[in-house]
Design a protein around this motif. Structure first.
Motif, PDB file in Angstrom:
ATOM      1  N   TYR A  99       0.824  -1.213   0.000  1.00  0.00           N
ATOM      2  CA  TYR A  99       0.000   0.000   0.000  1.00  0.00           C
ATOM      3  C   TYR A  99       0.853   1.256   0.000  1.00  0.00           C
ATOM      4  O   TYR A  99       0.938   1.958   1.005  1.00  0.00           O
ATOM      5  N   PRO A 100       1.454   1.613  -1.110  1.00  0.00           N
ATOM      6  CA  PRO A 100       2.272   2.825  -1.133  1.00  0.00           C
ATOM      7  C   PRO A 100       1.438   4.099  -0.953  1.00  0.00           C
ATOM      8  O   PRO A 100       1.956   5.130  -0.550  1.00  0.00           O
ATOM      9  N   GLU A 101       0.121   4.021  -1.223  1.00  0.00           N
ATOM     10  CA  GLU A 101      -0.728   5.198  -1.034  1.00  0.00           C
ATOM     11  C   GLU A 101      -0.768   5.615   0.426  1.00  0.00           C
ATOM     12  O   GLU A 101      -0.792   6.805   0.740  1.00  0.00           O
ATOM     13  N   ALA A 102      -0.752   4.653   1.337  1.00  0.00           N
ATOM     14  CA  ALA A 102      -0.761   4.986   2.764  1.00  0.00           C
ATOM     15  C   ALA A 102       0.482   5.792   3.132  1.00  0.00           C
ATOM     16  O   ALA A 102       0.407   6.777   3.872  1.00  0.00           O
ATOM     17  N   TYR A 103       1.618   5.394   2.594  1.00  0.00           N
ATOM     18  CA  TYR A 103       2.852   6.134   2.849  1.00  0.00           C
ATOM     19  C   TYR A 103       2.760   7.532   2.241  1.00  0.00           C
ATOM     20  O   TYR A 103       3.124   8.526   2.874  1.00  0.00           O
ATOM     21  N   ALA A 104       2.252   7.629   1.026  1.00  0.00           N
ATOM     22  CA  ALA A 104       2.127   8.930   0.362  1.00  0.00           C
ATOM     23  C   ALA A 104       1.199   9.843   1.146  1.00  0.00           C
ATOM     24  O   ALA A 104       1.472  11.040   1.320  1.00  0.00           O
ATOM     25  N   ARG A 105       0.107   9.311   1.663  1.00  0.00           N
ATOM     26  CA  ARG A 105      -0.839  10.114   2.445  1.00  0.00           C
ATOM     27  C   ARG A 105      -0.189  10.589   3.746  1.00  0.00           C
ATOM     28  O   ARG A 105      -0.359  11.728   4.167  1.00  0.00           O
ATOM     29  N   LYS A 106       0.590   9.723   4.362  1.00  0.00           N
ATOM     30  CA  LYS A 106       1.272  10.107   5.592  1.00  0.00           C
ATOM     31  C   LYS A 106       2.305  11.202   5.318  1.00  0.00           C
ATOM     32  O   LYS A 106       2.431  12.151   6.083  1.00  0.00           O
ATOM     33  N   VAL A 107       3.026  11.087   4.229  1.00  0.00           N
ATOM     34  CA  VAL A 107       3.987  12.126   3.843  1.00  0.00           C
ATOM     35  C   VAL A 107       3.246  13.435   3.602  1.00  0.00           C
ATOM     36  O   VAL A 107       3.684  14.506   4.040  1.00  0.00           O
ATOM     37  N   LEU A 108       2.096  13.379   2.940  1.00  0.00           N
ATOM     38  CA  LEU A 108       1.291  14.570   2.671  1.00  0.00           C
ATOM     39  C   LEU A 108       0.872  15.245   3.976  1.00  0.00           C
ATOM     40  O   LEU A 108       1.023  16.462   4.131  1.00  0.00           O
ATOM     41  N   LEU A 109       0.388  14.460   4.916  1.00  0.00           N
ATOM     42  CA  LEU A 109      -0.042  15.017   6.209  1.00  0.00           C
ATOM     43  C   LEU A 109       1.136  15.604   6.979  1.00  0.00           C
ATOM     44  O   LEU A 109       1.041  16.704   7.534  1.00  0.00           O
ATOM     45  N   ASN A 110       2.241  14.883   7.020  1.00  0.00           N
ATOM     46  CA  ASN A 110       3.415  15.389   7.732  1.00  0.00           C
ATOM     47  C   ASN A 110       3.944  16.669   7.087  1.00  0.00           C
ATOM     48  O   ASN A 110       4.352  17.606   7.780  1.00  0.00           O
ATOM     49  N   GLN A 111       3.940  16.709   5.772  1.00  0.00           N
ATOM     50  CA  GLN A 111       4.394  17.898   5.055  1.00  0.00           C
ATOM     51  C   GLN A 111       3.478  19.083   5.366  1.00  0.00           C
ATOM     52  O   GLN A 111       3.945  20.194   5.592  1.00  0.00           O
ATOM     53  N   TYR A 112       2.176  18.841   5.392  1.00  0.00           N
ATOM     54  CA  TYR A 112       1.216  19.900   5.708  1.00  0.00           C
ATOM     55  C   TYR A 112       1.449  20.449   7.119  1.00  0.00           C
ATOM     56  O   TYR A 112       1.521  21.660   7.321  1.00  0.00           O
TER      57      TYR A 112
END
Length: 173
Positions: A55-68
């Motif tokens: 599930y690479p989308e989960a990692y991408a979403r977490k990166v998005l949230l952390n970046q925000y």
């Protein structure tokens, strides 16, 4: 298939969902695009390993949230004070106005609370999923949601019935 092709496929498949989340977090289409681009750049740096994860989308979403959250910590808060608040000239049934009022109120929440509201109520994620994405405990998600809903009631009292509906639905889960 090389690394670039698999990453392009990933972006094509998940870009809209990630962009929607970025927009809900930032409240601005241009900032959302910048946020998503920054997050995807970080994901691409790890794509060699991530392409083999289920599930690479989960990692991408977490990166998005952390970046925000990281962006919000660095950004100076700028509220626009006004001497005369606008009159309420609309019915509570006007969904467009309700969405606009909700969006404006969301923009005034602290980053963590806004992220919890977006994940829990806009993306309909469970408390556990939200906690995992935000790297915190389920109790923190519950308390942040509670404080965020209370703050939304203060910022936009006309939304109180809608927020009460959300809490009632939450209690039934």
């Amino acid at each position: 298939m090389d690394r670039n092709d698999s990453f392009r496929e990933f972006v094509a498949a998940h870009q809209q969902a990630l962009m929607r989340t970025a927009y809900l977090l930032t409240g601005d289409a241009h900032q959302a695009e910048d946020l998503l681009q920054s997050a995807l750049l970080k994901v691409f740096g790890r794509w060699f390993r991530l392409s083999r994860v289920e599930y690479p989308e989960a990692y991408a979403r977490k990166v998005l949230l952390n970046q925000y959250i990281s962006w919000r910590r660095r950004r100076v808060r700028a509220e626009l004070p006004t001497a005369d608040p606008p009159d309420r000239l609309y019915s509570s049934e006007d969904s467009t106005i309700v969405r606009l009022v909700m969006r404006r109120a969301l923009m005034r929440l602290p980053p963590r609370q806004r992220a919890v509201i977006v994940l829990r109520y806009y993306e309909d994620r469970t408390e556990r999923e939200t906690a995992e994405l935000l790297n915190c405990s389920v109790g923190t998600v519950k308390s942040q949601a509670h404080y965020a809903l209370a703050r939304l009631r203060e910022l936009a009292p006309e939304l109180a019935p809608k927020l009460s509906d959300l809490e009632a639905e939450e209690a039934r889960r």
